[in-house]
Scaffold this motif. Structure first.
Motif, PDB file in Angstrom:
ATOM      1  N   GLY A  26      17.906  32.465  42.219  1.00 54.49           N
ATOM      2  CA  GLY A  26      18.285  31.861  40.928  1.00 54.49           C
ATOM      3  C   GLY A  26      17.762  33.039  39.740  1.00 54.49           C
ATOM      4  O   GLY A  26      18.056  32.631  38.619  1.00 54.49           O
ATOM      5  N   TYR A  27      17.147  34.187  40.273  1.00 54.69           N
ATOM      6  CA  TYR A  27      16.886  35.084  39.233  1.00 54.69           C
ATOM      7  C   TYR A  27      18.172  35.516  38.221  1.00 54.69           C
ATOM      8  O   TYR A  27      17.915  35.537  37.203  1.00 54.69           O
ATOM      9  CB  TYR A  27      16.354  36.400  39.858  1.00 54.69           C
TER      10      TYR A  27
ATOM     11  N   TYR B 275      33.909  30.565  46.990  1.00 55.22           N
ATOM     12  CA  TYR B 275      35.300  31.406  47.329  1.00 55.22           C
ATOM     13  C   TYR B 275      36.121  30.708  46.335  1.00 55.22           C
ATOM     14  O   TYR B 275      36.942  31.539  45.668  1.00 55.22           O
ATOM     15  CB  TYR B 275      35.670  31.303  48.605  1.00 55.22           C
TER      16      TYR B 275
ATOM     17  N   MET C 276      29.890  38.021  51.751  1.00 53.39           N
ATOM     18  CA  MET C 276      30.182  36.738  51.304  1.00 53.39           C
ATOM     19  C   MET C 276      30.614  35.882  52.692  1.00 53.39           C
ATOM     20  O   MET C 276      31.400  36.456  53.229  1.00 53.39           O
ATOM     21  CB  MET C 276      31.268  36.691  50.172  1.00 53.39           C
TER      22      MET C 276
HETATM   23  N1  SAH Z   1      22.105  36.226  42.682  1.00 50.61           N
HETATM   24  C1  SAH Z   1      20.933  36.127  43.492  1.00 50.61           C
HETATM   25  C2  SAH Z   1      21.129  37.124  44.813  1.00 50.61           C
HETATM   26  C3  SAH Z   1      21.843  36.634  45.963  1.00 50.61           C
HETATM   27  S1  SAH Z   1      21.994  37.142  47.416  1.00 50.61           S
HETATM   28  C4  SAH Z   1      19.674  36.244  43.128  1.00 50.61           C
HETATM   29  O1  SAH Z   1      19.670  36.670  41.786  1.00 50.61           O
HETATM   30  O2  SAH Z   1      18.674  35.951  43.786  1.00 50.61           O
HETATM   31  C5  SAH Z   1      23.654  36.613  47.717  1.00 50.61           C
HETATM   32  C6  SAH Z   1      23.699  35.229  47.941  1.00 50.61           C
HETATM   33  O3  SAH Z   1      25.046  34.641  48.086  1.00 50.61           O
HETATM   34  C7  SAH Z   1      22.832  34.414  49.037  1.00 50.61           C
HETATM   35  O4  SAH Z   1      22.061  33.568  48.749  1.00 50.61           O
HETATM   36  C8  SAH Z   1      23.980  34.062  49.962  1.00 50.61           C
HETATM   37  O5  SAH Z   1      23.676  32.955  50.625  1.00 50.61           O
HETATM   38  C9  SAH Z   1      24.978  33.519  49.010  1.00 50.61           C
HETATM   39  N2  SAH Z   1      26.196  33.373  49.371  1.00 50.61           N
HETATM   40  C10 SAH Z   1      27.123  34.151  50.283  1.00 50.61           C
HETATM   41  N3  SAH Z   1      28.234  33.718  50.791  1.00 50.61           N
HETATM   42  C11 SAH Z   1      28.470  32.577  49.646  1.00 50.61           C
HETATM   43  C12 SAH Z   1      29.651  31.888  49.191  1.00 50.61           C
HETATM   44  N4  SAH Z   1      30.665  32.003  49.984  1.00 50.61           N
HETATM   45  N5  SAH Z   1      29.551  30.943  48.246  1.00 50.61           N
HETATM   46  C13 SAH Z   1      28.247  31.087  47.622  1.00 50.61           C
HETATM   47  N6  SAH Z   1      27.070  31.744  47.883  1.00 50.61           N
HETATM   48  C14 SAH Z   1      27.154  32.659  48.723  1.00 50.61           C
END
Ligand code: SAH
Length: 236
Positions: free
Chosen positions: A113-114, A159, A228
């Motif tokens: 959530g950051y 997606y 992803m």
């Molecule tokens: N923006 C986040 C960093 C996330 S790391 C932050 O600020 O903390 C990437 C995230 O994408 C992971 O939590 C992973 O579970 C999620 N993720 C991977 N594939 C995804 C998809 N198809 N749809 C939504 N989230 C996805």
């Protein structure tokens, strides 16, 4: 009277200590140092982005055992094999979105959530999708606790974007697909920007912009993100 006051002070100090090894002003200091050395120091110029990263309590969004490292110059594990990007990368991607305050923004990959909190400081509404239910639910609760009422978290596969709230003025993807998901391009407003990492091992960060005449695609920098999941993997 004085004794009672002393007892209160001791209780308060103990309470602070138990919640947090580091006193609140030390977190703000750590954050200011992070902005100065890692973010402004490396060329992020947008004053609104600098103010946002100086304000968002990153230590409140990482797992408790990671708190002391929240303002260091590196990615951090956030559980379930996922990571939160290093602060510089968050600031860089955010700057590339060129937010002015009235935008509707989509994020794919809520994670801790950051990034969503940083976006919430800079735009009107933030829609964020997380595929791992446990992470999405935790981020939703943490963001609500911190008062980010303009962030809406959905658990699911990002997606295909979030068509009910499209079009978006800005879209940011924080997990790397092997190709650019067409539904995300379709959900960009005219004038909108999409920033995402693309690739398997070697990834590049792209900025895709829609204007009245079509789509422009630009290479930014090399990056490393978690892959992803979901439909992105079957659409290769
Ligand atoms: N923006 C986040 C960093 C996330 S790391 C932050 O600020 O903390 C990437 C995230 O994408 C992971 O939590 C992973 O579970 C999620 N993720 C991977 N594939 C995804 C998809 N198809 N749809 C939504 N989230 C996805």
């Amino acid at each position: 009277m004085r004794a009672r006051r002393l007892v209160l002070v001791v209780f308060f100090a103990l309470g602070c200590h138990m919640q947090n090894a580091t006193p609140p002003d030390a977190w703000a200091e750590a954050r200011e140092r992070m902005v100065r050395e890692q973010i402004a120091g490396r060329g992020i110029l947008d004053p609104r982005v600098l103010a946002a990263v100086a304000h968002v309590p990153r230590h409140e969004l990482v797992p408790v055992e990671m708190r002391e490292q929240a303002y260091e110059d590196r990615p951090l594990p956030i559980g379930r094999g996922q990571t939160i990007s290093q602060p510089y990368v968050v600031a860089y991607m955010t700057e590339q979105l060129r937010l002015r305050g009235d935008e509707r923004v989509l994020e794919v990959g809520t994670g801790s959530g950051y990034q969503a909190a940083v976006l919430a400081e800079l735009a009107r509404e933030v829609y964020s999708i997380e595929i791992v239910p446990e992470l999405g639910e935790r981020a939703r609760a943490d963001l609500a606790r911190l008062g980010y009422s303009n962030v809406h978290v959905r658990v699911g596969d990002g997606y295909r974007g979030w068509p009910e709230h499209a079009p978006f003025d800005a879209i940011i993807v924080t997990a790397a697909p092997g190709h650019v998901p067409q539904p995300l391009i379709d959900q960009l407003a005219v004038g909108g920007r999409l920033v995402l990492p693309v690739g398997d091992f070697e990834q590049e960060l792209l900025r895709i912009e829609r204007d009245a005449t079509g789509i422009r695609r630009e290479h930014l920098i090399g990056v490393r993100f978690v892959p992803m999941r979901g439909e992105a993997e079957t659409q290769e």
